[in-house]
Scaffold this motif. Structure first.
Motif, PDB file in Angstrom:
ATOM      1  N   VAL A 141      42.612  91.227  66.787  1.00  0.00           N
ATOM      2  CA  VAL A 141      43.183  89.885  66.620  1.00  0.00           C
ATOM      3  C   VAL A 141      43.903  89.769  65.279  1.00  0.00           C
ATOM      4  O   VAL A 141      45.040  89.281  65.209  1.00  0.00           O
ATOM      5  N   VAL A 142      43.263  90.235  64.210  1.00  0.00           N
ATOM      6  CA  VAL A 142      43.878  90.171  62.875  1.00  0.00           C
ATOM      7  C   VAL A 142      45.155  91.003  62.840  1.00  0.00           C
ATOM      8  O   VAL A 142      46.179  90.577  62.287  1.00  0.00           O
ATOM      9  N   ALA A 143      45.127  92.182  63.453  1.00  0.00           N
ATOM     10  CA  ALA A 143      46.319  93.046  63.479  1.00  0.00           C
ATOM     11  C   ALA A 143      47.464  92.369  64.237  1.00  0.00           C
ATOM     12  O   ALA A 143      48.622  92.425  63.807  1.00  0.00           O
ATOM     13  N   LEU A 144      47.159  91.718  65.357  1.00  0.00           N
ATOM     14  CA  LEU A 144      48.202  91.034  66.143  1.00  0.00           C
ATOM     15  C   LEU A 144      48.804  89.871  65.364  1.00  0.00           C
ATOM     16  O   LEU A 144      50.025  89.669  65.378  1.00  0.00           O
ATOM     17  N   LEU A 145      47.948  89.093  64.689  1.00  0.00           N
ATOM     18  CA  LEU A 145      48.456  87.964  63.907  1.00  0.00           C
ATOM     19  C   LEU A 145      49.310  88.449  62.734  1.00  0.00           C
ATOM     20  O   LEU A 145      50.354  87.864  62.429  1.00  0.00           O
ATOM     21  N   ALA A 146      48.865  89.522  62.076  1.00  0.00           N
ATOM     22  CA  ALA A 146      49.637  90.075  60.958  1.00  0.00           C
ATOM     23  C   ALA A 146      50.975  90.615  61.435  1.00  0.00           C
ATOM     24  O   ALA A 146      52.013  90.428  60.782  1.00  0.00           O
ATOM     25  N   PHE A 147      50.981  91.292  62.579  1.00  0.00           N
ATOM     26  CA  PHE A 147      52.220  91.822  63.153  1.00  0.00           C
ATOM     27  C   PHE A 147      53.169  90.680  63.523  1.00  0.00           C
ATOM     28  O   PHE A 147      54.379  90.759  63.271  1.00  0.00           O
ATOM     29  N   ASP A 148      52.609  89.616  64.103  1.00  0.00           N
ATOM     30  CA  ASP A 148      53.424  88.461  64.501  1.00  0.00           C
ATOM     31  C   ASP A 148      54.075  87.799  63.287  1.00  0.00           C
ATOM     32  O   ASP A 148      55.284  87.577  63.255  1.00  0.00           O
ATOM     33  N   LEU A 149      53.249  87.489  62.285  1.00  0.00           N
ATOM     34  CA  LEU A 149      53.752  86.754  61.123  1.00  0.00           C
ATOM     35  C   LEU A 149      54.520  87.649  60.154  1.00  0.00           C
ATOM     36  O   LEU A 149      55.557  87.256  59.615  1.00  0.00           O
ATOM     37  N   GLY A 150      54.016  88.862  59.923  1.00  0.00           N
ATOM     38  CA  GLY A 150      54.609  89.719  58.897  1.00  0.00           C
ATOM     39  C   GLY A 150      55.792  90.537  59.345  1.00  0.00           C
ATOM     40  O   GLY A 150      56.613  90.949  58.522  1.00  0.00           O
ATOM     41  N   VAL A 151      55.903  90.794  60.665  1.00  0.00           N
ATOM     42  CA  VAL A 151      56.975  91.652  61.159  1.00  0.00           C
ATOM     43  C   VAL A 151      57.946  90.890  62.060  1.00  0.00           C
ATOM     44  O   VAL A 151      59.143  90.824  61.803  1.00  0.00           O
ATOM     45  N   LEU A 152      57.404  90.300  63.129  1.00  0.00           N
ATOM     46  CA  LEU A 152      58.266  89.654  64.119  1.00  0.00           C
ATOM     47  C   LEU A 152      58.895  88.370  63.614  1.00  0.00           C
ATOM     48  O   LEU A 152      60.061  88.084  63.890  1.00  0.00           O
ATOM     49  N   HIS A 153      58.105  87.582  62.890  1.00  0.00           N
ATOM     50  CA  HIS A 153      58.589  86.253  62.500  1.00  0.00           C
ATOM     51  C   HIS A 153      58.350  85.998  61.013  1.00  0.00           C
ATOM     52  O   HIS A 153      57.778  84.981  60.630  1.00  0.00           O
ATOM     53  N   ARG A 154      58.819  86.933  60.215  1.00  0.00           N
ATOM     54  CA  ARG A 154      58.674  86.773  58.766  1.00  0.00           C
ATOM     55  C   ARG A 154      59.466  85.567  58.271  1.00  0.00           C
ATOM     56  O   ARG A 154      59.039  84.852  57.378  1.00  0.00           O
ATOM     57  N   ASP A 155      60.624  85.338  58.871  1.00  0.00           N
ATOM     58  CA  ASP A 155      61.469  84.199  58.513  1.00  0.00           C
ATOM     59  C   ASP A 155      61.487  83.191  59.661  1.00  0.00           C
ATOM     60  O   ASP A 155      61.348  83.557  60.837  1.00  0.00           O
ATOM     61  N   ASN A 156      61.667  81.921  59.299  1.00  0.00           N
ATOM     62  CA  ASN A 156      61.773  80.885  60.330  1.00  0.00           C
ATOM     63  C   ASN A 156      63.058  81.088  61.131  1.00  0.00           C
ATOM     64  O   ASN A 156      64.138  81.240  60.556  1.00  0.00           O
ATOM     65  N   ARG A 157      62.931  81.091  62.448  1.00  0.00           N
ATOM     66  CA  ARG A 157      64.110  81.225  63.310  1.00  0.00           C
ATOM     67  C   ARG A 157      63.752  80.743  64.710  1.00  0.00           C
ATOM     68  O   ARG A 157      62.571  80.634  65.065  1.00  0.00           O
ATOM     69  N   GLU A 158      64.769  80.436  65.471  1.00  0.00           N
ATOM     70  CA  GLU A 158      64.551  80.008  66.846  1.00  0.00           C
ATOM     71  C   GLU A 158      64.203  81.214  67.714  1.00  0.00           C
ATOM     72  O   GLU A 158      64.766  82.298  67.543  1.00  0.00           O
ATOM     73  N   ILE A 159      63.276  81.024  68.627  1.00  0.00           N
ATOM     74  CA  ILE A 159      62.886  82.085  69.551  1.00  0.00           C
ATOM     75  C   ILE A 159      63.555  81.835  70.890  1.00  0.00           C
ATOM     76  O   ILE A 159      63.363  80.775  71.499  1.00  0.00           O
ATOM     77  N   GLU A 160      64.346  82.790  71.338  1.00  0.00           N
ATOM     78  CA  GLU A 160      65.059  82.642  72.609  1.00  0.00           C
ATOM     79  C   GLU A 160      64.125  82.932  73.780  1.00  0.00           C
ATOM     80  O   GLU A 160      63.070  83.553  73.616  1.00  0.00           O
ATOM     81  N   VAL A 161      64.541  82.480  74.965  1.00  0.00           N
ATOM     82  CA  VAL A 161      63.701  82.625  76.159  1.00  0.00           C
ATOM     83  C   VAL A 161      63.402  84.090  76.462  1.00  0.00           C
ATOM     84  O   VAL A 161      62.263  84.452  76.792  1.00  0.00           O
ATOM     85  N   ARG A 162      64.399  84.967  76.327  1.00  0.00           N
ATOM     86  CA  ARG A 162      64.191  86.386  76.635  1.00  0.00           C
ATOM     87  C   ARG A 162      63.128  86.987  75.722  1.00  0.00           C
ATOM     88  O   ARG A 162      62.228  87.706  76.182  1.00  0.00           O
TER      89      ARG A 162
END
Length: 327
Positions: A25-46
């Motif tokens: 769980v911690v690894a997934l949250l870190a990957f989400d916040l630290g890698v995928l969504h480090r900056d605020n941006r809109e997430i597209e449907v795809r």
């Protein structure tokens, strides 16, 4: 180094199982916040659909590991809980969309609210499930209260239909506006901002609409947990299965939100199906007693649950399909 503590049982399972789950769980949250969504941006449907598929795949893979490690019955109980919680999360998406709309949360900051909301969910669910497990362990008759509550909740969902909650009339929203300094406008990604009090001129802290949206998202989860926690305890009383199936189903809610928010109208018949599932899960305990069974068969429970939810989804998609254009 003494690793004996890893095999010490905690809430019915070795500590290494709990630590492994928490590490994932911690690894997934870190990957989400630290890698995928480090900056605020809109997430597209795809992107939303791809991330959702990844989280569903991980949740099912963990269920496969539970099946292999702990046996077929617990594996099927995990999958049943995962499916039920995932379906309840779809209903939660509708409420979150209303909250974001009411507070006019820009799409670029919605992921931020959902991320911190998920962290709160992980803690809140742990507390609620811990209390539920303690009650069930001490007073087995509590399961019958949970079961009756699910039946009543299912009937209520069928009767009430798709009545929208009135966010503006919510007592908590009115309390925050009455007791705290609240800004009318958003201030980027900030939950709090310091600005001059219009009456005294002194610099004071203000709550932004983004923070109010976060609070309402957390409250919405508490309300939904009142349904989902009794539902999973009616499926199994194993705290490990209860918590892991809940959290794996919820982890993908952020990713799922951005895809479903755009097409939530296509699932308008899912709520009646979910109501029937809750009534079915609640009735299992009483049916097992009437038939003299120690437990309702896990395979039958999983099969019925999947069939009802699949029927609700397929019927929704069929009824809301685009009409054919005449040539």
């Amino acid at each position: 180094m003494d690793l004996a503590f890893l095999v010490v049982e905690w809430l019915g399972k070795p500590a290494w199982m709990w630590l492994s789950f928490l590490g994932i769980v911690v690894a997934l949250l870190a990957f989400d916040l630290g890698v995928l969504h480090r900056d605020n941006r809109e997430i597209e449907v795809r992107e939303s659909l791809l991330l959702s598929a990844m989280y569903v795949g991980l949740g099912l893979a963990f269920g496969g590991w539970v099946w292999w490690q702990l046996g077929a019955e617990l594996g099927m109980n995990y999958l049943t809980g995962f499916v039920v919680e995932k379906t309840l999360a779809l209903d939660n998406v509708f409420v979150i969309a209303l909250i974001f709309s009411f507070f006019a949360v820009p799409r670029i900051y919605q992921h931020r609210v959902l991320f911190w909301g998920i962290l709160g969910v992980i803690v809140l669910r742990a507390i609620m499930i811990g209390l539920g497990a303690t009650l069930v362990a001490e007073f087995s008759w509590v399961l019958y209260i949970f079961a009756a509550f699910l039946i009543v909740t299912g009937i209520k969902m069928l009767v009430m239909g798709d009545k929208e909650p009135e966010i503006g009339q919510n007592p908590l929203v009115r309390f925050m506006r009455r007791r705290f300094n609240v800004t009318d406008e958003h201030h980027g990604q900030d939950f709090f901002v310091k600005k001059a009090n219009p009456q005294t001129g002194r610099m004071v802290w203000f709550v932004t609409p983004l923070f109010m949206a976060l609070v309402m998202v957390e409250i919405a989860d508490v309300i939904f947990a009142v349904d989902s926690v009794p539902a999973i305890f009616a499926i199994t009383t194993d705290p490990f299965i209860v918590y892991t199936s809940n959290i794996f189903a919820i982890l993908g809610l952020r990713a799922l939100y951005f895809a479903l928010a755009a097409m939530i109208h296509r699932f308008q018949y899912l709520k009646p199906a979910l109501a029937i599932v809750l009534m079915f899960i609640g009735s299992k305990i009483f049916v097992a007693d009437l038939l003299g069974l120690e437990k309702f068969p896990a395979a039958l429970s999983l099969g019925v649950t999947l069939s009802i939810i699949a029927a609700g989804i397929l019927y929704s998609l069929w009824r809301t399909r685009k009409p054919e254009i005449a040539a």
